[in-house]
Design a protein around this motif. Structure first.
Motif, mmCIF file in Angstrom:
data_model
loop_
_atom_site.group_PDB
_atom_site.id
_atom_site.type_symbol
_atom_site.label_atom_id
_atom_site.label_comp_id
_atom_site.label_asym_id
_atom_site.label_seq_id
_atom_site.Cartn_x
_atom_site.Cartn_y
_atom_site.Cartn_z
ATOM 1 N N THR A 1 53.519 30.888 34.989
ATOM 2 C CA THR A 1 53.935 30.388 36.461
ATOM 3 C C THR A 1 55.046 29.326 36.391
ATOM 4 N N ASP A 2 54.821 28.381 35.310
ATOM 5 C CA ASP A 2 55.809 27.220 35.247
ATOM 6 C C ASP A 2 57.116 27.615 35.050
ATOM 7 N N ARG A 3 57.139 28.635 34.191
ATOM 8 C CA ARG A 3 58.480 29.467 33.941
ATOM 9 C C ARG A 3 59.119 30.358 35.067
ATOM 10 N N HIS A 4 58.304 30.543 36.083
ATOM 11 C CA HIS A 4 59.007 31.569 36.845
ATOM 12 C C HIS A 4 60.065 30.779 37.970
ATOM 13 N N ASN A 5 60.678 31.482 38.303
ATOM 14 C CA ASN A 5 62.043 31.186 38.910
ATOM 15 C C ASN A 5 61.288 31.560 40.461
ATOM 16 N N LEU A 6 61.012 30.141 41.145
ATOM 17 C CA LEU A 6 60.749 30.617 42.515
ATOM 18 C C LEU A 6 61.746 30.735 43.342
ATOM 19 N N GLY A 7 63.159 30.604 43.168
ATOM 20 C CA GLY A 7 63.920 31.266 43.940
ATOM 21 C C GLY A 7 64.008 32.614 44.114
ATOM 22 N N LEU A 8 63.367 33.408 43.246
ATOM 23 C CA LEU A 8 63.110 34.915 43.511
ATOM 24 C C LEU A 8 61.987 35.118 44.320
ATOM 25 N N GLY A 9 61.191 34.019 44.763
ATOM 26 C CA GLY A 9 60.420 34.393 45.967
ATOM 27 C C GLY A 9 58.837 34.228 44.977
ATOM 28 N N HIS A 10 57.995 33.740 45.581
ATOM 29 C CA HIS A 10 56.411 33.632 45.123
ATOM 30 C C HIS A 10 55.911 34.995 44.631
ATOM 31 N N ASP A 11 56.263 36.106 45.349
ATOM 32 C CA ASP A 11 55.886 37.334 44.977
ATOM 33 C C ASP A 11 57.018 38.437 44.872
ATOM 34 N N PRO A 12 58.065 38.083 43.975
ATOM 35 C CA PRO A 12 59.077 39.023 43.992
ATOM 36 C C PRO A 12 58.903 40.458 44.197
ATOM 37 N N ALA A 13 57.950 40.838 43.613
ATOM 38 C CA ALA A 13 57.511 42.616 43.519
ATOM 39 C C ALA A 13 57.442 43.025 44.898
ATOM 40 N N ARG A 14 57.023 42.264 45.895
ATOM 41 C CA ARG A 14 56.741 42.396 47.194
ATOM 42 C C ARG A 14 58.012 42.807 47.870
ATOM 43 N N LYS A 15 58.964 42.264 47.675
ATOM 44 C CA LYS A 15 60.312 42.343 48.103
ATOM 45 C C LYS A 15 60.937 43.885 48.129
ATOM 46 N N MET B 1 58.792 46.522 47.868
ATOM 47 C CA MET B 1 57.759 47.510 48.313
ATOM 48 C C MET B 1 58.174 47.705 49.802
ATOM 49 N N PRO B 2 57.887 49.035 50.431
ATOM 50 C CA PRO B 2 58.066 49.046 51.658
ATOM 51 C C PRO B 2 57.425 48.425 52.399
ATOM 52 N N ARG B 3 57.595 48.122 53.820
ATOM 53 C CA ARG B 3 56.746 47.414 54.676
ATOM 54 C C ARG B 3 55.588 47.921 55.077
ATOM 55 N N PRO B 4 54.445 47.424 55.211
ATOM 56 C CA PRO B 4 52.982 48.544 55.406
ATOM 57 C C PRO B 4 53.242 48.937 57.072
ATOM 58 N N GLN B 5 52.372 50.034 57.125
ATOM 59 C CA GLN B 5 52.595 50.361 58.604
ATOM 60 C C GLN B 5 51.530 49.652 59.116
ATOM 61 N N LYS B 6 52.055 48.928 60.220
ATOM 62 C CA LYS B 6 51.003 48.146 61.144
ATOM 63 C C LYS B 6 49.872 48.822 61.694
ATOM 64 N N ARG B 7 48.819 48.138 61.609
ATOM 65 C CA ARG B 7 47.398 48.784 62.204
ATOM 66 C C ARG B 7 47.113 47.974 63.246
ATOM 67 N N SER B 8 46.467 48.999 64.119
ATOM 68 C CA SER B 8 45.767 48.239 65.286
ATOM 69 C C SER B 8 44.779 47.253 65.155
ATOM 70 N N GLN B 9 43.833 47.452 64.013
ATOM 71 C CA GLN B 9 42.707 46.923 63.761
ATOM 72 C C GLN B 9 43.252 45.309 63.679
ATOM 73 N N ARG B 10 42.152 44.556 64.297
ATOM 74 C CA ARG B 10 42.126 43.099 63.816
ATOM 75 C C ARG B 10 41.081 42.466 63.016
ATOM 76 N N VAL B 11 41.094 41.524 62.171
ATOM 77 C CA VAL B 11 40.043 41.218 61.295
ATOM 78 C C VAL B 11 40.031 39.606 61.637
ATOM 79 N N ALA B 12 38.826 38.996 61.883
ATOM 80 C CA ALA B 12 38.572 37.742 61.874
ATOM 81 C C ALA B 12 37.941 37.270 60.324
ATOM 82 N N ILE B 13 38.462 36.067 59.846
ATOM 83 C CA ILE B 13 37.752 35.754 58.547
ATOM 84 C C ILE B 13 37.282 34.217 58.634
#
Length: 220
Positions: A89-103, A105-117
């Motif tokens: 983590t110390d060596r990670h280049n944050l300029g690439l993003g916190h989670d570079p792999a997510r960039k 990935m295709p955007r998830p299909q929006k679901r209608s369900q709502r969740v409270a936590i």
């Protein structure tokens, strides 16, 4: 001649990679340790981050059960897996993003369900992170003025800098998760109200036993 043959299955895999099995979220710790050994620090970070939205936090405060299971310990000493996660983590280049792999990935299909936590601790925020990646609309309700739960309120700053917690939480909120702080269940909102407004609810039931007794749904 007859030979006893064992067909590899999940149990066989678990027995041969005990460090991964010992990790509560089954991080590929052996793989990211190997990548660090090859000086592939960004690859190591991606492996450590893949199942874990709190990679930076756990690089500093993880109880590292993986080290107790490390097979190297049978020879001399277990590998310092937690310290190596922090190194990644110390060596990670944050300029690439916190989670570079997510960039990538295709955007998830929006679901209608709502969740409270209920609760913006490590459990609640991890759940919010994973549900948001699956396309659910998530709202988190926290009674404290800040998110993070015991990460923020129970671990001293010198052990876990607040800037690290803030960065990890902001990455989760950036997925579209809505956070309500200073909102206490039973005072500012009720189970009946949440049950009416949301399709699912996550909370630690032992903390709200009296409220749960009058409701016919399961909580965890």
């Amino acid at each position: 001649m007859r030979y006893q043959v064992k067909i590899p299955d999940q149990e066989y895999f678990d027995q041969n990679i005990p460090c991964r099995t010992a990790c509560p979220i089954h991080t590929e710790c052996g793989r990211y340790v190997q990548e660090i050994g090859l000086s592939q620090d960004e690859e190591a970070y991606l492996l450590a981050r893949a199942p874990n939205p709190f990679a930076y936090v756990l690089g500093r405060v993880c109880a590292h059960p993986c080290e107790d299971a490390c097979r190297r310990g049978r020879i001399d000493q277990p590998l310092a897996i937690c310290a190596l996660k922090r190194y990644a983590t110390d060596r990670h280049n944050l300029g690439l993003g916190h989670d570079p792999a997510r960039k990538k990935m295709p955007r998830p299909q929006k679901r209608s369900q709502r969740v409270a936590i209920i609760g913006a601790g490590a459990c609640g925020l991890t759940c919010a992170h994973d549900l948001a990646l699956l396309g659910y609309s998530v709202e988190v309700f926290e009674s404290a003025p800040v998110p993070g739960g015991m990460l923020y309120l129970g671990i001293p700053h010198f052990r876990l800098p607040r800037e690290i917690i803030k960065m990890e939480v902001e990455n989760i909120l950036a997925l579209g998760v809505t956070l309500h702080t200073q909102t206490t269940l039973g005072r500012d909102c009720s189970l009946s109200q949440l049950r009416s407004d949301f399709d699912a609810l996550l909370l630690r039931s032992e903390e709200h036993t009296s409220e749960l007794q009058s409701h016919s749904f399961i909580s965890y």
